[in-house]
Motif scaffolding. Structure first.
Motif, PDB file in Angstrom:
ATOM      1  N   THR A  15      -1.028  -0.517  12.580  1.00 14.84           N
ATOM      2  CA  THR A  15      -0.469   0.650  13.493  1.00 14.84           C
ATOM      3  C   THR A  15      -1.073   1.986  13.283  1.00 14.84           C
ATOM      4  N   GLY A  16      -0.870   2.836  14.450  1.00 18.07           N
ATOM      5  CA  GLY A  16      -1.861   3.986  14.293  1.00 18.07           C
ATOM      6  C   GLY A  16      -0.993   5.279  13.600  1.00 18.07           C
ATOM      7  N   ASP A  17       0.218   4.793  12.857  1.00 21.17           N
ATOM      8  CA  ASP A  17       1.080   5.954  12.262  1.00 21.17           C
ATOM      9  C   ASP A  17       0.971   5.776  11.080  1.00 21.17           C
ATOM     10  N   ILE A  18       0.193   5.233  10.342  1.00 17.12           N
ATOM     11  CA  ILE A  18      -0.131   5.073   8.802  1.00 17.12           C
ATOM     12  C   ILE A  18      -0.893   6.413   8.433  1.00 17.12           C
ATOM     13  N   ILE A  37      -5.473 -14.847   6.621  1.00 20.01           N
ATOM     14  CA  ILE A  37      -5.478 -16.088   7.553  1.00 20.01           C
ATOM     15  C   ILE A  37      -5.426 -15.171   8.959  1.00 20.01           C
ATOM     16  N   VAL A  38      -4.950 -13.962   9.138  1.00 18.44           N
ATOM     17  CA  VAL A  38      -4.927 -13.354  10.386  1.00 18.44           C
ATOM     18  C   VAL A  38      -6.217 -12.290  10.162  1.00 18.44           C
ATOM     19  N   ASN A  39      -6.817 -12.162  11.260  1.00 22.62           N
ATOM     20  CA  ASN A  39      -8.005 -11.193  10.890  1.00 22.62           C
ATOM     21  C   ASN A  39      -7.436  -9.790  11.269  1.00 22.62           C
ATOM     22  N   TRP A  40      -6.794  -9.096  10.091  1.00 18.06           N
ATOM     23  CA  TRP A  40      -6.100  -7.702  10.556  1.00 18.06           C
ATOM     24  C   TRP A  40      -7.060  -6.702  10.976  1.00 18.06           C
ATOM     25  N   ARG A  41      -8.273  -6.557  10.715  1.00 18.60           N
ATOM     26  CA  ARG A  41      -9.367  -5.705  11.096  1.00 18.60           C
ATOM     27  C   ARG A  41      -9.457  -5.911  12.691  1.00 18.60           C
ATOM     28  N   LEU A  42      -9.268  -7.140  13.047  1.00 17.03           N
ATOM     29  CA  LEU A  42      -9.548  -7.136  14.711  1.00 17.03           C
ATOM     30  C   LEU A  42      -8.436  -6.672  15.230  1.00 17.03           C
ATOM     31  N   LEU A  43      -7.231  -7.038  14.984  1.00 19.11           N
ATOM     32  CA  LEU A  43      -5.977  -6.526  15.505  1.00 19.11           C
ATOM     33  C   LEU A  43      -5.909  -4.995  15.338  1.00 19.11           C
TER      34      LEU A  43
END
Length: 285
Positions: free
Chosen positions: A230-233, A193-199
């Motif tokens: 997030t950048g910490d994964i 539903i939310v475009n996580w790739r864009l986020l």
């Protein structure tokens, strides 16, 4: 010269790096005839598109380049046949940069495999068979480089995320938009539903380089990390970061070849500056 293959959309790109001021590119996209490259005034001035109709012209590009980039956007490694094509006996390449994966097996397992099946088919879950194939590919690249006298560089990725322009209406994403594929990219693959790739592209433009094959996957957090932004994964790699690192590995930022390193992510709304890249590459010395 670089070769990128996106099997899910039959998207192929071949780029020949002759010098800082001259690059040629060959591109094909059979995804309903749609062009993934953004056509804007920000098109790189040194990128020229060449026809693939002439085999002789294609061979001339392969035989006159000074650098080679070989990458694939998919689980399977690059085939021996493709490697033989882009590195013929007559190659003049001085350095070959090839994309591989994090192969140490740490932080993977059933939870990561479950996330690949249920949430994001692009999750890197490894597996003994795939790992063996990638190791064979790396050995093939090193053998071809030894034959031609070229240096090799292996750039390791985990789960590839993002790669698009982020938000074209947000000024803080202007550099991401300039470097990324067009917004068509966000309509490909599994959708939420939310475009996580864009986020992800809007918030994870930072890069962290790690020498060797030591980066782990998300482990028990795999199910939650599959579409994380997030950048910490652990084990995530931005397509922006991997692509840029591979290109910069052909330059003086990496003074010596015959090295492997992994590309991770950091929280940042803007891509690394030249100084940021210099500091990251300095960690590999």
């Amino acid at each position: 010269m670089g070769y990128i293959e996106k099997r899910a959309t039959d998207f192929h790109v071949c780029v020949c790096w002759r010098s800082r001021l001259e690059c040629s590119a060959v591109a094909r996209n059979y995804a309903r005839g749609r062009e993934p490259f953004p056509r804007t005034t920000h098109q790189p001035f040194n990128l020229l598109f060449a026809s693939i109709a002439s085999q002789a012209a294609f061979d001339e590009i392969l035989e006159s380049c000074s650098g080679v980039i070989v990458a694939i956007d998919g689980d399977d490694p690059i085939s021996d046949g493709l490697l033989d094509v882009v590195m013929p006996d007559t190659t003049t390449a001085k350095r070959v940069v090839v994309m591989s994966r994090n192969l140490n097996g740490k932080g993977l397992g059933p939870f990561v495999q479950a996330s690949k099946s249920a949430a994001n088919k692009e999750v890197w879950a490894g597996g003994s068979a795939l790992v063996a194939e990638y190791k064979r590919m790396e050995a093939k690249v090193k053998s071809l480089c030894e034959r031609s006298g070229a240096e090799w560089v292996v750039v390791r990725a985990g789960t590839l995320k993002g790669g698009g322009p982020a938000s074209i209406d947000d000024e803080t994403c202007a550099e991401t938009t300039r470097l990324g594929l067009s917004s068509i990219f966000y309509g490909m693959g599994q959708q939420d539903i939310v475009n996580w790739r864009l986020l992800f592209d809007a918030s994870c433009q930072g890069v962290e380089l790690t020498k060797g094959d030591v980066v782990e996957g998300p482990g028990l957090k795999g199910v939650f990390a599959a579409t994380g932004i997030t950048g910490d994964i652990r084990g995530d790699s931005s397509r922006h970061g991997v692509g840029s690192a591979m290109a910069l590995a052909l330059t003086s930022m990496l003074p010596k070849g015959n090295v492997d390193f992994a590309v991770g992510t950091k929280d940042s709304r803007t891509p690394p500056t030249p100084l940021d890249w210099e500091l990251e590459f300095a960690k590999l010395n």
